[in-house]
Design a protein around this motif. Structure first.
Motif, mmCIF file in Angstrom:
data_model
loop_
_atom_site.group_PDB
_atom_site.id
_atom_site.type_symbol
_atom_site.label_atom_id
_atom_site.label_comp_id
_atom_site.label_asym_id
_atom_site.label_seq_id
_atom_site.Cartn_x
_atom_site.Cartn_y
_atom_site.Cartn_z
ATOM 1 N N GLY A 85 0.835 -1.212 0.000
ATOM 2 C CA GLY A 85 0.000 0.000 0.000
ATOM 3 C C GLY A 85 0.865 1.256 0.000
ATOM 4 N N PHE A 86 1.912 1.235 0.853
ATOM 5 C CA PHE A 86 2.776 2.420 0.924
ATOM 6 C C PHE A 86 3.564 2.619 -0.361
ATOM 7 C CE2 PHE A 86 2.183 2.050 5.584
ATOM 8 C CZ PHE A 86 1.710 3.334 5.791
ATOM 9 N N ILE A 87 4.005 1.523 -0.957
ATOM 10 C CA ILE A 87 4.763 1.646 -2.219
ATOM 11 C C ILE A 87 3.874 2.311 -3.277
ATOM 12 C CG2 ILE A 87 5.795 0.338 -4.152
ATOM 13 C CD1 ILE A 87 6.776 -1.689 -1.997
ATOM 14 N N GLU A 88 2.613 1.860 -3.318
ATOM 15 C CA GLU A 88 1.676 2.429 -4.299
ATOM 16 C C GLU A 88 1.477 3.927 -4.050
ATOM 17 O OE1 GLU A 88 -2.563 0.842 -4.939
ATOM 18 O OE2 GLU A 88 -1.178 -0.835 -5.252
ATOM 19 N N THR A 89 1.300 4.283 -2.754
ATOM 20 C CA THR A 89 1.080 5.700 -2.429
ATOM 21 C C THR A 89 2.307 6.532 -2.783
ATOM 22 O OG1 THR A 89 -0.113 4.856 -0.523
ATOM 23 C CG2 THR A 89 0.215 7.231 -0.592
ATOM 24 N N ARG A 106 4.451 5.936 -5.086
ATOM 25 C CA ARG A 106 4.547 6.066 -6.552
ATOM 26 C C ARG A 106 3.486 7.006 -7.106
ATOM 27 N NH1 ARG A 106 5.730 0.355 -8.308
ATOM 28 N NH2 ARG A 106 7.993 0.355 -8.484
ATOM 29 N N GLY A 107 2.332 7.072 -6.391
ATOM 30 C CA GLY A 107 1.185 7.826 -6.901
ATOM 31 C C GLY A 107 1.017 9.157 -6.204
ATOM 32 N N PRO A 108 -0.026 9.239 -5.322
ATOM 33 C CA PRO A 108 -0.400 10.536 -4.751
ATOM 34 C C PRO A 108 0.717 11.238 -3.973
ATOM 35 C CG PRO A 108 -1.828 8.746 -3.925
ATOM 36 C CD PRO A 108 -0.864 8.138 -4.881
ATOM 37 N N ALA A 109 1.631 10.455 -3.357
ATOM 38 C CA ALA A 109 2.639 11.106 -2.505
ATOM 39 C C ALA A 109 3.949 11.392 -3.242
ATOM 40 C CB ALA A 109 2.907 10.269 -1.268
ATOM 41 N N ARG A 110 3.964 11.119 -4.543
ATOM 42 C CA ARG A 110 5.188 11.377 -5.323
ATOM 43 C C ARG A 110 5.566 12.864 -5.159
ATOM 44 N NH1 ARG A 110 7.276 9.271 -10.359
ATOM 45 N NH2 ARG A 110 5.650 7.713 -10.420
ATOM 46 N N ALA A 123 6.007 13.257 3.421
ATOM 47 C CA ALA A 123 5.294 11.968 3.378
ATOM 48 C C ALA A 123 6.287 10.842 3.141
ATOM 49 C CB ALA A 123 4.225 11.994 2.295
ATOM 50 N N HIS A 124 7.255 11.061 2.268
ATOM 51 C CA HIS A 124 8.272 10.031 1.992
ATOM 52 C C HIS A 124 8.942 9.576 3.271
ATOM 53 C CE1 HIS A 124 9.311 9.991 -2.511
ATOM 54 N NE2 HIS A 124 8.035 10.215 -2.326
ATOM 55 N N ASP A 125 9.387 10.569 4.083
ATOM 56 C CA ASP A 125 10.089 10.233 5.335
ATOM 57 C C ASP A 125 9.193 9.421 6.263
ATOM 58 O OD1 ASP A 125 12.447 11.228 4.700
ATOM 59 O OD2 ASP A 125 12.346 13.050 5.929
ATOM 60 N N ARG A 126 7.966 9.906 6.439
ATOM 61 C CA ARG A 126 7.037 9.232 7.351
ATOM 62 C C ARG A 126 6.752 7.809 6.885
ATOM 63 N NH1 ARG A 126 2.031 11.359 7.096
ATOM 64 N NH2 ARG A 126 2.767 13.135 5.883
ATOM 65 N N PHE A 127 6.448 7.679 5.586
ATOM 66 C CA PHE A 127 6.079 6.356 5.061
ATOM 67 C C PHE A 127 7.262 5.387 5.113
ATOM 68 C CE2 PHE A 127 2.501 8.253 2.229
ATOM 69 C CZ PHE A 127 1.773 8.534 3.374
ATOM 70 N N LEU A 128 8.454 5.924 4.813
ATOM 71 C CA LEU A 128 9.624 5.025 4.837
ATOM 72 C C LEU A 128 9.885 4.506 6.246
ATOM 73 C CD1 LEU A 128 12.019 6.746 2.277
ATOM 74 C CD2 LEU A 128 10.988 4.473 2.087
#
Ligand code: ADP
Length: 266
Positions: free
Chosen positions: A55-59, A61-65, A70-75
């Motif tokens: 799910g995070f990989i998709e986000t 690549r998509g909306p959070a590109r 967001a990158h830092d938080r998701f990683l």
């Protein structure tokens, strides 16, 4: 009396007699069922962090590109999920190793006090992060049993890590060790090690199931703490391999006490 008893052979003998041979397969079927449940549980447990990672990989690549925050938080979350999967695989390997070993009784002379000293030293960082103090009995005396040092280390690590996870900040973990001239259930002299925390405790109805694989009292709490639900199952098998016994007592609002009794060593 069971529906799982099968006639496996019938042989006619001379003089109007016959031998009938029956086999009770209920135990085999039960263990086959447990194996199937276990595989289903593992798949589910591994799929949960995997689904979240995907799910995070998709986000990303998509909306959070392009969104650096967001990158830092998701990683960070993805790293935690990957670490949990890693712990799960390690715990599964430990569990299967202990199960295989269970019939072979360990024969090394091990001083439990020295194992406890090194486990407490290993956990120093986690203890201070969680603002938890350990009050340990006199660990300078020798308390020897016949055992497997690595497995005993794992056993106490699991119990003390649980006391840290579920004990609560600012509280104390009490570690005790004593020699018993006779433990009634084991019917021999024993050494008792006790890990007691001052956490919320566990409702009595959960106690008999705590050592089942993947059994958790509070699913969310365990996952938030990075738990795999396998720690106490591993503890139970290690205790069995040492021909000991585990006793869990808990008072809600007061804390939990995990006592392990081992046959005293030579
Ligand atoms: P986990 O990885 O979830 O901690 P364990 O097998 O070690 O798995 O423990 C099973 C469950 O038992 C935990 O999820 C928790 O609900 C409960 N538990 C274990 N130790 C304690 C404790 N010291 N205090 C309160 N609850 C505990």
């Amino acid at each position: 009396s069971g529906e799982n008893v099968y006639l496996i052979s019938a042989s006619p003998l001379p003089d109007d007699t016959a031998v009938l041979c029956f086999e009770d397969q209920s135990r085999q079927e039960e263990s086959e069922m447990m194996r199937r449940d276990f595989v289903a549980n593992i798949s589910h447990e591994l799929r949960t962090p995997l689904t979240s990672l995907m799910g995070f990989i998709e986000t990303l690549r998509g909306p959070a590109r392009g969104d650096v925050d967001a990158h830092d938080r998701f990683l960070t979350i993805m790293e935690q999920e990957a670490q949990r999967m890693n712990r799960m695989v390690s715990d599964l390997l430990s569990l299967s190793r202990v199960e295989v070993d269970e019939r072979i009784r360990p024969r090394d002379r091990i001083d439990l006090a020295s194992v406890l000293r090194s486990v407490i030293a290993t956990l120093e960082g986690k203890l201070s992060d969680a603002d938890i103090t350990v009050a340990a009995a006199d660990l300078e005396q020798e308390f020897s049993i016949l055992g497997d040092r690595d497995q005993l280390t794992q056993l106490f690590l699991n119990l003390i890590e649980n006391a840290i996870k579920y004990g609560g900040a600012g509280k104390t973990i009490h570690v005790g060790i004593q020699r018993l001239s006779r433990d009634q259930p084991l019917r021999q002299p024993a050494i008792q090690v006790e890990i007691r925390d001052e956490g919320e405790g566990i409702d009595e109805m959960h106690l008999p199931r705590l050592t089942e694989r993947f059994y958790r009292v509070d699913d969310h709490r365990s996952r938030d703490q990075g738990g795999t639900g396998l720690g106490l199952a591993i503890v139970k098998h290690i205790v069995n391999r040492h021909r000991g016994r585990l006793e869990i007592k808990s008072d809600q609002g007061v804390g939990s006490r995990f006592s392990v009794f081992f046959p005293a060593g030579p």
